[in-house]
Design a protein around this motif. Structure first.
Motif, short mmCIF file in Angstrom:
data_model
loop_
_atom_site.label_atom_id
_atom_site.label_comp_id
_atom_site.label_asym_id
_atom_site.label_seq_id
_atom_site.Cartn_x
_atom_site.Cartn_y
_atom_site.Cartn_z
N GLU A 1 0.86 -1.18 0.00
CA GLU A 1 0.00 0.00 0.00
C GLU A 1 0.89 1.23 0.00
OE1 GLU A 1 -3.68 -1.80 0.20
OE2 GLU A 1 -3.59 0.26 0.87
N PHE A 2 0.70 2.08 -0.96
CA PHE A 2 1.53 3.28 -1.05
C PHE A 2 0.64 4.49 -1.19
CE2 PHE A 2 5.65 1.26 -1.69
CZ PHE A 2 5.28 -0.01 -2.05
N SER A 3 1.18 5.61 -0.76
CA SER A 3 0.45 6.85 -0.97
C SER A 3 0.75 7.36 -2.37
CB SER A 3 0.91 7.86 0.07
OG SER A 3 0.58 9.16 -0.34
N CYS A 4 -0.19 8.08 -2.93
CA CYS A 4 0.04 8.67 -4.25
C CYS A 4 1.19 9.65 -4.23
CB CYS A 4 -1.21 9.41 -4.72
SG CYS A 4 -2.38 8.32 -5.49
N ASP A 5 1.49 10.17 -3.04
CA ASP A 5 2.50 11.22 -2.96
C ASP A 5 3.88 10.72 -2.58
OD1 ASP A 5 -0.31 12.55 -1.70
OD2 ASP A 5 0.70 13.60 -3.36
N GLU A 6 4.08 9.42 -2.56
CA GLU A 6 5.43 8.95 -2.24
C GLU A 6 5.95 8.15 -3.43
OE1 GLU A 6 3.92 5.33 0.59
OE2 GLU A 6 6.08 5.55 0.37
N PRO A 7 7.25 8.13 -3.62
CA PRO A 7 7.83 7.35 -4.72
C PRO A 7 7.73 5.86 -4.40
CG PRO A 7 9.56 8.47 -3.49
CD PRO A 7 8.26 8.88 -2.87
N VAL A 8 7.52 5.08 -5.45
CA VAL A 8 7.39 3.63 -5.31
C VAL A 8 8.61 3.00 -5.97
CG1 VAL A 8 6.03 1.62 -5.96
CG2 VAL A 8 4.89 3.76 -5.40
N THR B 1 12.58 3.54 -9.69
CA THR B 1 11.63 4.27 -8.85
C THR B 1 10.58 4.96 -9.71
OG1 THR B 1 13.33 4.64 -7.21
CG2 THR B 1 11.40 6.05 -7.09
N VAL B 2 9.33 4.76 -9.36
CA VAL B 2 8.22 5.44 -10.02
C VAL B 2 7.94 6.73 -9.25
CG1 VAL B 2 5.78 5.30 -10.67
CG2 VAL B 2 7.21 3.24 -10.74
N PRO B 3 7.99 7.86 -9.92
CA PRO B 3 7.84 9.12 -9.19
C PRO B 3 6.43 9.27 -8.60
CG PRO B 3 8.21 9.50 -11.54
CD PRO B 3 8.23 8.05 -11.34
N PRO B 4 6.28 10.06 -7.54
CA PRO B 4 4.97 10.28 -6.95
C PRO B 4 4.07 11.05 -7.92
CG PRO B 4 6.60 11.69 -5.92
CD PRO B 4 7.34 10.77 -6.82
N ARG B 5 2.79 10.92 -7.72
CA ARG B 5 1.76 11.64 -8.47
C ARG B 5 1.88 11.43 -9.99
NH1 ARG B 5 -3.01 12.61 -6.35
NH2 ARG B 5 -2.67 12.99 -4.14
N LEU B 6 2.30 10.24 -10.35
CA LEU B 6 2.32 9.92 -11.78
C LEU B 6 1.11 9.06 -12.14
CD1 LEU B 6 3.88 9.90 -14.49
CD2 LEU B 6 4.93 7.78 -13.74
N ARG C 1 -2.82 4.81 -2.95
CA ARG C 1 -3.99 5.42 -2.33
C ARG C 1 -3.79 6.91 -2.28
NH1 ARG C 1 -7.15 1.71 -2.15
NH2 ARG C 1 -6.52 -0.28 -1.33
N ASP C 2 -4.85 7.60 -2.56
CA ASP C 2 -4.80 9.05 -2.48
C ASP C 2 -5.15 9.45 -1.05
OD1 ASP C 2 -4.82 11.72 -2.89
OD2 ASP C 2 -6.20 11.68 -4.59
N LEU C 3 -4.16 9.60 -0.21
CA LEU C 3 -4.44 9.83 1.20
C LEU C 3 -4.97 11.22 1.48
CD1 LEU C 3 -1.55 7.87 2.90
CD2 LEU C 3 -3.91 7.22 2.56
N LEU C 4 -4.76 12.13 0.55
CA LEU C 4 -5.32 13.46 0.78
C LEU C 4 -6.83 13.41 0.66
CD1 LEU C 4 -2.92 15.63 -1.38
CD2 LEU C 4 -2.91 15.35 1.09
N LEU D 1 -3.77 8.36 -15.14
CA LEU D 1 -2.68 9.13 -14.55
C LEU D 1 -3.15 9.82 -13.29
CD1 LEU D 1 -1.33 10.75 -17.81
CD2 LEU D 1 -0.46 8.76 -16.60
N GLY D 2 -2.21 10.13 -12.44
CA GLY D 2 -2.57 10.74 -11.17
C GLY D 2 -2.02 12.12 -10.99
N ALA D 3 -1.59 12.71 -12.07
CA ALA D 3 -0.94 14.03 -11.93
C ALA D 3 -1.92 15.06 -11.42
CB ALA D 3 -0.39 14.46 -13.29
#
Lengths: 433, 324
Positions: A299-306, A361-366, A398-401, A411-413
């Motif tokens: 589980e990762f946040s949309c705002d952190e790199p994976v 690494t996949v950048p955040p908010r991609l 997950r979009d924790l915001l 896309l999640g930009a």
């Protein structure tokens, strides 16, 4: 203070597994072949000293165990759980299709169950005839169907095709008609099982709208099963979480959804090792998905790199080894494709014999917040694909915001919006003399 | 589900809605229904959401009483199921409902030309032309043989209805068998022409025909419902059906008169409900011998096996969705 409209008390359902010819406990000696051989073999077992009781206990599977909850009149309750948690079994028990092994359920009101869309539809009958048949099966009276026929037809948008046999309908029309009938049910208790998972986007939106009307107006009690967490969050006030047949949580829907998502952590495969295949010239040995601090997770946040890490064992010298991976969503669409040569064209020749580790690494908010599957591919120049680990790892963003946002799209930009006021004030007033 | 269609909001104490226990079917204590109970809410302040009915779902065991009320509430569905089965039978066929007429007609012709010789000396006991004789037996036999076969297969053919929606399960085999009443109607029409052709005057007792038709339906359902319940649990039962039909046909005096069989066996054979029913049809239509003892035994057998069948069905119906 009125009594709850649905009371479940210790509902349990067990199934006997692995018995070849499951003879029911009928109590009547019907000597058909199965019963005969069954009797013979149990006699044989008894002679051998193997006791039936031990066998029975081991092969008993509890689909539900001690499920208890109450629903007040007018409440909309969401039933959540992973596949195999027992949701459908519970709904079948409450719909009187299946009998519980233990426990009591009390339902104070007329019940209509939507476990499948288009139950009883016969392909040879016309749309109109099927409306009557399906409606009667769901519990509507003929007079009621007569009264609502126009509404049902209007909702389903198949006016022109009403008198053609249903086998000529497209699947979309079929589903629209089936749902149109079901949507006009007026029971006191409505039980719905994942039927909204069919149809195209426009249809699903329409169904949701109708469900919302049904839920908010008329004070109807609804028990709703769905995997669409957004829909559940919008429609339901309370939720029940089932896990392996047991009630894990009952409470406000947001809490229950949160518990459900968190429990998914143990089930996701964020880390995997592959068995060695010495015949292959190169082979992936392990793959994992980690947070930026190196800890494992799915589980990762949309705002952190994976970060995707994997190891490769190269056993032969090759003309060139290409490594690629792609990430796909649960519908199978390949969202992101990455090649080892993307940022460094010479990377191909750098994979010599030995053990190698890679990290991307996949950048955040991609990417949009949803669940993804990772596939690793290894190709050798002139020899094609040598090793492929399809959907070996799973991770979820997950979009924790904004956890309940049903953000569409791949896309999640997050894009900035530019707002510029062209004119201030009313058009009419500006023109008035 | 029981619907009383009455709201308690205005009148919380209704003297007529007294608490009833479930033994409305039979006084014998063996039968219990603890699935549905009706309560008053006189003690609880009335609110418009309750109309005093409550469905209780709990594990049941043993013999269960038939829920006639529930079937009455759902009666429209039974009509829809019968209508559905009739409609689809002849859709997209060339002959259409002409088929319902052709079948008994063709059978009568074949039997006349083939079997008449085998009746042999006993033909003296038949006082009407053979076609008239055999057709009279074919009328109930067609209903029985086709009806029970379709009823037996109905549950396993419509599995999705058992697993996805709830309504009284008995409707399914009953609807499957009842479709053939339409065929029976057509046969009677043709038979009128046959009687006309052979100038046979029907006897006044033909007015009992509706009663006999009901009896035939009871006999059909007794075997059909029983086999339907069995096919859910035992898959090989459906293969028995064609075989059983053939045997029963020879054990029933459709082709031959009762006198063709030794008298000492008559009473035993009358345990086959159709034995006496066919005899009764012939007696009622053209005044053949009434053979009262045979008819009495067959009628009792029909009713007794019907009751057993529906209670057996009821006892096992709660496990259908688990096994089908």
């Amino acid at each position: 203070m009125s009594r709850p409209i649905i009371i479940c008390d210790g509902i349990s359902k067990s199934y006997r597994l692995g018995v070849k010819q499951q003879s029911p406990q009928l109590g009547l000696a019907f000597t058909l072949r199965g019963s005969i051989s069954e009797t013979f073999y149990s006699a044989l077992r008894a002679l051998k000293g193997e006791h039936r009781n031990g066998d029975q206990r081991n092969s008993l599977f509890w689909a539900l165990r001690g499920v208890s909850f109450e629903v007040e009149s007018g409440e909309v309750v969401g039933l959540i759980g992973h596949n195999g948690a027992g949701k459908s079994t519970l709904l079948k028990i409450l719909s009187r299709i299946v009998e519980p092994t233990e426990g009591i359920a009390r339902l104070r009101g007329r019940v209509a169950s939507l476990l499948e869309v288009g139950t009883g539809f016969h392909p040879e009958l016309t749309g109109r005839e099927n409306i009557y048949l399906n409606g009667a099966m769901l519990g509507m009276r003929k007079a009621e169907i007569d009264r609502k026929l126009d509404e049902i037809v209007a909702f389903s948008e198949i006016e022109n095709f009403l008198d053609t046999p249903v086998k000529r309908y497209s699947s979309g029309m079929y589903v629209r008609l089936a749902f149109a009938v079901a949507a006009h049910l007026e029971p006191e208790i409505l039980i719905v099982d994942e039927v909204l998972a069919v149809g195209d986007y426009a249809f699903q939106k329409k169904c949701m709208g109708k469900m919302r009307d049904v839920a908010s107006g008329a004070g109807r009690t609804i028990l709703f099963v769905s995997h669409n967490l957004g829909a559940l969050a919008q429609l339901c006030k309370n939720g029940v979480l089932l896990e392996n047949g047991i009630v894990k949580t009952i409470g406000p829907i947001d809490d229950v959804i949160k518990t459900y998502l968190n429990s998914g952590l143990k089930q996701g495969t964020g880390q995997v090792e592959f068995p060695t295949e010495p015949a292959k010239p190169c082979q992936f040995l392990s793959a994992e998905i980690v947070h930026s601090d190196g800890s494992h997770g799915s589980e990762f946040s949309c705002d952190e790199p994976v970060t995707i890490r994997f190891t490769l064992e190269a056993r032969e010298k090759t003309a060139g080894t290409f490594l690629t991976f792609y990430i796909q969503n649960l519908e199978g669409a390949r969202i992101l494709f990455s090649d080892i040569r993307d940022t460094d064209p010479s990377a191909v020749s750098q994979i010599g014999v030995g053990l190698h580790a890679f990290e991307v690494t996949v950048p955040p908010r991609l990417l949009a917040p949803t669940t993804y599957l990772l596939t690793l591919i290894c190709r050798i120049h002139f020899r094609g694909v040598i090793d492929e680990k399809h959907a070996c790892c799973e991770f979820t963003l997950r979009d924790l915001l904004n956890p309940h946002a049903n953000r569409q799209g791949v896309l999640g930009a997050l894009l900035p919006w530019n707002h510029h006021v062209i004119r201030q004030g009313d058009l009419e007033r500006a023109e008035a003399p | 589900m029981i619907e009383l269609n009455q709201r308690n909001a205005v009148n919380p104490t209704r003297a007529d809605m007294i608490e009833t226990s479930e033994t409305h079917v039979s006084p014998t204590p063996v039968f219990t229904t603890d699935q549905v109970q009706m309560r008053t809410n006189a003690a609880v302040p009335a609110d418009h959401d309750t109309d005093g009915t409550e469905v209780i779902i709990r594990p049941r065991s043993g013999w269960i009483a038939i829920d006639w009320k529930e079937m009455l509430v759902h009666r429209e569905l039974l009509a829809f199921l019968i209508w559905r089965d009739i409609s689809i039978r002849y859709k997209q066929t060339i002959l259409g409902s002409a088929w319902a007429i052709l079948q008994p007609l063709l059978l009568m012709l074949i039997f006349t030309f083939v079997f008449r010789r085998f009746v042999g000396g006993n033909i003296r006991d038949i006082h009407v032309p053979y076609p008239v004789f055999v057709f009279a037996g074919l009328i109930p036999w067609t209903l029985f043989s086709q009806g029970y076969a379709q009823a037996a297969l109905s549950l396993s053919n419509q599995q999705h209805l058992l697993t996805k929606v709830y309504f009284p399960r008995l409707f399914i085999p009953v609807a499957a068998a009842s479709v053939f009443l339409v065929d029976l109607g057509y046969s009677l029409g043709i038979y009128a022409f046959v009687l006309l052709y052979y100038r046979v005057m029907p006897s006044w007792t033909i007015v009992f025909l509706p009663l006999l038709i009901v009896l035939t339906l009871i006999a059909t359902l007794s075997l059909g419902v029983m086999l339907a319940a069995l096919t859910v649990f035992y898959r090989d039962v459906r293969h028995i059906v064609p075989f059983l039909t053939q045997i029963l046909m020879f054990l029933t005096p459709v082709i031959y008169p009762v006198s063709a069989l030794p008298a000492k066996y008559h009473q035993l054979l009358a345990l086959n409900p159709m034995f006496g029913i066919v005899v009764a049809y012939r007696a009622a239509i053209f005044g053949d011998d009434w053979h009262w003892s045979i008819i009495a035994i067959s009628t009792t057998s029909a009713i007794a096996s019907f009751l057993f069948a529906i209670f057996y069905f009821r006892r096992t119906e709660r496990q259908f969705a688990d096994f089908v």
